[in-house]
Motif scaffolding. Structure first.
Motif, PDB file in Angstrom:
ATOM      1  N   UNK A  91       0.812  -1.151   0.153  1.00  0.00           N
ATOM      2  CA  UNK A  91      -0.041  -0.083  -0.067  1.00  0.00           C
ATOM      3  C   UNK A  91       0.994   1.216   0.142  1.00  0.00           C
ATOM      4  N   UNK A  92       1.036   2.117  -1.284  1.00  0.00           N
ATOM      5  CA  UNK A  92       1.719   3.114  -1.143  1.00  0.00           C
ATOM      6  C   UNK A  92       1.254   4.447  -0.805  1.00  0.00           C
ATOM      7  N   UNK A  93      -0.021   4.281  -0.410  1.00  0.00           N
ATOM      8  CA  UNK A  93      -0.645   5.612  -0.007  1.00  0.00           C
ATOM      9  C   UNK A  93      -1.435   5.089   1.485  1.00  0.00           C
ATOM     10  N   UNK A  94      -0.998   4.839   2.697  1.00  0.00           N
ATOM     11  CA  UNK A  94      -1.523   3.877   3.587  1.00  0.00           C
ATOM     12  C   UNK A  94      -2.532   4.893   4.583  1.00  0.00           C
ATOM     13  N   UNK A  95      -2.283   6.267   4.489  1.00  0.00           N
ATOM     14  CA  UNK A  95      -2.738   7.228   5.663  1.00  0.00           C
ATOM     15  C   UNK A  95      -4.107   7.050   5.818  1.00  0.00           C
ATOM     16  N   UNK A  96      -5.036   6.823   4.761  1.00  0.00           N
ATOM     17  CA  UNK A  96      -6.390   6.819   4.850  1.00  0.00           C
ATOM     18  C   UNK A  96      -6.642   5.482   4.186  1.00  0.00           C
ATOM     19  N   UNK A  97      -6.593   4.748   4.683  1.00  0.00           N
ATOM     20  CA  UNK A  97      -7.157   3.130   4.384  1.00  0.00           C
ATOM     21  C   UNK A  97      -6.883   2.075   5.469  1.00  0.00           C
ATOM     22  N   UNK A  98      -7.623   1.092   5.381  1.00  0.00           N
ATOM     23  CA  UNK A  98      -7.493  -0.365   6.055  1.00  0.00           C
ATOM     24  C   UNK A  98      -7.687  -1.500   5.133  1.00  0.00           C
ATOM     25  N   UNK A  99      -7.750  -2.610   5.751  1.00  0.00           N
ATOM     26  CA  UNK A  99      -7.959  -3.940   5.042  1.00  0.00           C
ATOM     27  C   UNK A  99      -9.086  -4.533   5.759  1.00  0.00           C
ATOM     28  N   UNK A 100      -9.704  -5.602   4.948  1.00  0.00           N
ATOM     29  CA  UNK A 100     -10.803  -6.573   5.480  1.00  0.00           C
ATOM     30  C   UNK A 100     -10.032  -7.967   5.275  1.00  0.00           C
ATOM     31  N   UNK A 101     -10.263  -8.921   5.824  1.00  0.00           N
ATOM     32  CA  UNK A 101     -10.029 -10.405   5.988  1.00  0.00           C
ATOM     33  C   UNK A 101     -11.449 -10.987   5.682  1.00  0.00           C
ATOM     34  N   UNK A 102     -11.699 -11.498   4.747  1.00  0.00           N
ATOM     35  CA  UNK A 102     -13.259 -12.262   4.498  1.00  0.00           C
ATOM     36  C   UNK A 102     -12.630 -13.753   4.355  1.00  0.00           C
ATOM     37  N   UNK A 103     -12.788 -14.555   5.525  1.00  0.00           N
ATOM     38  CA  UNK A 103     -12.268 -15.820   5.710  1.00  0.00           C
ATOM     39  C   UNK A 103     -13.419 -17.008   5.744  1.00  0.00           C
ATOM     40  N   UNK A 104     -13.434 -17.833   4.722  1.00  0.00           N
ATOM     41  CA  UNK A 104     -14.424 -19.172   5.158  1.00  0.00           C
ATOM     42  C   UNK A 104     -13.597 -20.288   4.797  1.00  0.00           C
ATOM     43  N   UNK A 105     -14.497 -21.416   4.405  1.00  0.00           N
ATOM     44  CA  UNK A 105     -13.988 -22.822   4.221  1.00  0.00           C
ATOM     45  C   UNK A 105     -13.319 -22.911   2.982  1.00  0.00           C
ATOM     46  N   UNK A 106     -13.563 -22.013   2.342  1.00  0.00           N
ATOM     47  CA  UNK A 106     -12.916 -21.923   0.563  1.00  0.00           C
ATOM     48  C   UNK A 106     -11.526 -21.318   0.531  1.00  0.00           C
ATOM     49  N   UNK A 107     -11.353 -20.272   1.383  1.00  0.00           N
ATOM     50  CA  UNK A 107     -10.210 -19.608   1.449  1.00  0.00           C
ATOM     51  C   UNK A 107     -10.185 -18.218   1.978  1.00  0.00           C
ATOM     52  N   UNK A 108      -9.318 -17.384   1.612  1.00  0.00           N
ATOM     53  CA  UNK A 108      -9.246 -16.161   2.293  1.00  0.00           C
ATOM     54  C   UNK A 108      -9.085 -14.995   1.328  1.00  0.00           C
ATOM     55  N   UNK A 109     -10.092 -13.783   1.413  1.00  0.00           N
ATOM     56  CA  UNK A 109      -9.907 -12.708   0.609  1.00  0.00           C
ATOM     57  C   UNK A 109      -9.708 -11.403   1.182  1.00  0.00           C
ATOM     58  N   UNK A 110      -8.420 -10.916   0.974  1.00  0.00           N
ATOM     59  CA  UNK A 110      -8.005  -9.719   1.435  1.00  0.00           C
ATOM     60  C   UNK A 110      -8.445  -8.717   0.603  1.00  0.00           C
ATOM     61  N   UNK A 111      -8.773  -7.672   1.029  1.00  0.00           N
ATOM     62  CA  UNK A 111      -9.011  -6.498   0.415  1.00  0.00           C
ATOM     63  C   UNK A 111      -8.736  -4.960   0.973  1.00  0.00           C
ATOM     64  N   UNK A 112      -8.172  -4.048   0.109  1.00  0.00           N
ATOM     65  CA  UNK A 112      -7.693  -2.928   0.568  1.00  0.00           C
ATOM     66  C   UNK A 112      -8.967  -2.133   0.717  1.00  0.00           C
ATOM     67  N   UNK A 113      -9.121  -1.190   1.389  1.00  0.00           N
ATOM     68  CA  UNK A 113     -10.218  -0.262   1.552  1.00  0.00           C
ATOM     69  C   UNK A 113      -9.788   1.104   1.904  1.00  0.00           C
ATOM     70  N   UNK A 114     -10.315   2.072   0.958  1.00  0.00           N
ATOM     71  CA  UNK A 114      -9.632   3.402   1.102  1.00  0.00           C
ATOM     72  C   UNK A 114     -11.060   4.254   1.759  1.00  0.00           C
ATOM     73  N   UNK A 115     -10.444   5.027   2.888  1.00  0.00           N
ATOM     74  CA  UNK A 115     -11.083   5.756   3.542  1.00  0.00           C
ATOM     75  C   UNK A 115     -11.038   7.453   3.224  1.00  0.00           C
TER      76      UNK A 115
END
Length: 579
Positions: free
Chosen positions: A145-169
């Motif tokens: 993340x080259x612009x981290x100041x106004x951002x977060x991430x989410x972890x969507x995790x189930x029995x198939x795998x893990x989805x990571x996503x950047x969220x911009x605030x």
């Protein structure tokens, strides 16, 4: 594009944004047009949407991919979830998160990640470093993340795998500027490789600064590297409106009693010590900040504190004060809500979580001036080797909507860094609560940089497999004190594995907070022996890069350092050996 051709991986077309009235709108629903672009830097696809554009392109010179979100108008957007996520459904896949010291999440691991620290905001303890990684049998990516100041991430995790996503605030209520993530896709990716790619990145960007480089302006760093840590306090006072108030009376230890305690540690076998002193001022621990002075009168006042400092210096020990410039207490003599963080709706946030009771957050734009005001006075009375500025490197960045001191999160970061830089200008080694790397150029050490499981009861389920991501990047840039409790697992082993310095005394101010769960029953003689063992090993690798971490099996781990020293720990047998 080439990054899509990863076998056993799903590329989800799941980017969306949330409006300020909480409508979820998929990118594809606002699509207008797209075109291929070729420039002197690379080629990619530029896509136009209703309120924003995206540009996804490959850099010719490096094969890195850049995912850019470009605002055109701030049309009622609250947050943006972009880029699309990748998921590997294979059972051998895993995700790597720089959550505190570091976390590896296997694809089939059973855990609820919907409530993580600070809602997953980058620049907080939820991400000491602004990157995420996923891999399966060597095939994977690291996303920086080259612009981290106004951002977060989410972890969507189930029995198939893990989805990571950047969220911009939003920043002060608007999206304002371009957001950028750099992806590196490789066929030999694992968590070690991801950390080393990021290490190369921070060297390129100037964030990396080794302890040897820091020592040029702060020569006492080499002394600190020889110290075990003594954490104790002088005065504890709890306001009646604090959540911790149960009718308790004040507790006060004199400065002389702390001096005698340190002397006794030396007699029992401790060598060089660093004293981190809580509650040293008259209001008591976590009270009345930033109007904290003078030194605690009942404990001996300025003269008593000076005598303690002189005693420490005569023994070649180091001395540092605990201080705080975010929590802004109503009991402070000069408290003024106009100097507190103001929210977007014009209100002033408050709570009463800590010992000092009702409080706001001081706008960080004012913090450097309060630091200068207080230390102009403090340094008239005592000399200091170190100063600890609480929460700055643990908690999320603040933003303030007060027009008199309007402040973005990025500006908040710079104001916090200015507080550390003030200490450096006085020859004082700065520290803070944890080791978020936005402050890596200024900070030398922190209170700790633990694995997440160390912050909760040892019988609670862990978030994943602990891995030393921070130290794989920054071991030769930072001094990390480690908890040394001996419970079902011996935490001393992690201090050794990570090449840190030990706590020999850790009298934390709150019970069941920040990993403080009472005594483990060890004698002070045992604590000193264990601390000396950790310090002896640290001298061998203190300025070395952590080259590689290996998980041999469920109980055995190894770390190799750049001078070819390897340490192995066994958490089942509670043993270690230098290989």
């Amino acid at each position: 594009m080439r990054y899509l051709r990863m076998e056993n991986w799903i590329h989800n077309l799941d980017s969306f944004y949330i409006t300020k009235d909480d409508q979820k709108i998929m990118f594809r629903d606002d699509f207008i047009t797209s075109e291929e672009r070729v420039t002197g830097l690379g080629k990619g696809i530029y896509t136009t949407y209703k309120y924003f554009d995206t540009y996804i392109w490959e850099e010719d010179s490096t094969n890195h991919y850049y995912f850019e979100w470009i605002p055109k108008v701030d049309e009622n957007i609250k947050e943006v979830h972009f880029p699309d996520s990748f998921v590997c459904e294979d059972k051998d896949g895993y995700s790597t998160i720089p959550y505190m010291q570091g976390l590896l999440i296997p694809n089939r691991y059973d855990y609820d990640y919907s409530h993580i620290a600070f809602d997953g905001q980058f620049t907080s303890c939820a991400a000491y470093m602004p990157w995420l990684s996923q891999t399966n049998n060597g095939l994977g990516y690291v996303a920086i993340n080259e612009t981290p100041w106004d951002s977060k991430y989410t972890i969507d995790h189930d029995d198939k795998g893990t989805r990571l996503q950047f969220v911009w605030l939003t920043s002060l209520g608007k999206m304002r500027y371009k957001r950028v993530v750099r992806y590196s896709f490789e066929s030999n990716m694992d968590y070690n490789r991801a950390a080393k790619i990021y290490r190369e990145y921070v060297k390129e960007t100037g964030l990396f600064k080794s302890l040897k480089e820091k020592e040029v302006t702060l020569p006492k760093i080499s002394d600190l590297q020889q110290c075990a840590v003594v954490h104790t306090g002088i005065k504890a006072h709890t306001e009646k409106d604090s959540r911790f108030y149960t009718g308790q009376k004040d507790v006060i230890h004199s400065f002389d009693s702390v001096k005698e305690m340190v002397q006794s540690l030396h007699k029992l076998g401790s060598n060089k010590l660093y004293l981190h002193l809580d509650g040293w001022a008259d209001p008591g621990y976590d009270n009345c900040h930033p109007d904290y002075l003078p030194a605690c009168i009942e404990a001996g006042g300025w003269s008593g504190l000076k005598d303690l400092q002189k005693s420490l210096s005569s023994q070649n020990d180091l001395f540092g004060l605990h201080d705080q410039y975010r929590d802004y207490y109503y009991t402070a003599k000069t408290h003024n809500e106009n100097e507190a963080i103001q929210l977007e709706d014009g209100s002033v946030f408050e709570h009463a979580n800590w010992a000092g009771g009702r409080q706001n957050y001081l706008c960080a734009s004012l913090a450097p001036k309060y630091v200068k005001r207080n230390y102009t006075e403090i340094l008239k009375h005592i000399n200091l080797d170190c100063v600890y500025l609480d929460v700055f490197s643990c908690n999320e960045m603040d933003e303030c909507f007060n027009l008199e001191h309007l402040m973005t999160r990025k500006e908040c970061m710079e104001y916090r860094r200015a507080c550390f830089q003030y200490m450096i200008s006085k020859g004082i080694i700065p520290s803070s609560e944890e080791c978020s790397d936005w402050a890596m150029r200024e900070l030398v050490f922190s209170h700790y940089g633990p694995y997440e499981f160390m912050m909760k009861d040892e019988n609670e389920k862990r978030m994943g497999i602990p891995v030393p991501l921070f130290n794989l990047v920054y071991h030769d840039c930072f001094i990390l004190p480690w908890p040394m409790e001996k419970r079902q697992e011996d935490y001393m082993l992690y201090a050794l594995l990570n090449g840190g310095i030990p706590y020999v005394v850790r009298n934390a101010p709150y019970d069941n907070v920040d990993g403080n769960f009472g005594s483990d029953g060890l004698s002070i003689e045992d604590r000193i022996t264990r601390a000396n063992n950790v310090l002896d090993f640290y001298q061998r690798i203190k300025n070395e890069e952590m080259v590689e971490h290996k998980i041999i099996n469920d109980h055995i781990q190894q770390c190799k350092y750049s001078n070819n020293v390897t340490i192995e720990i066994n958490t089942k047998e509670n043993t270690y050996r230098i290989v």
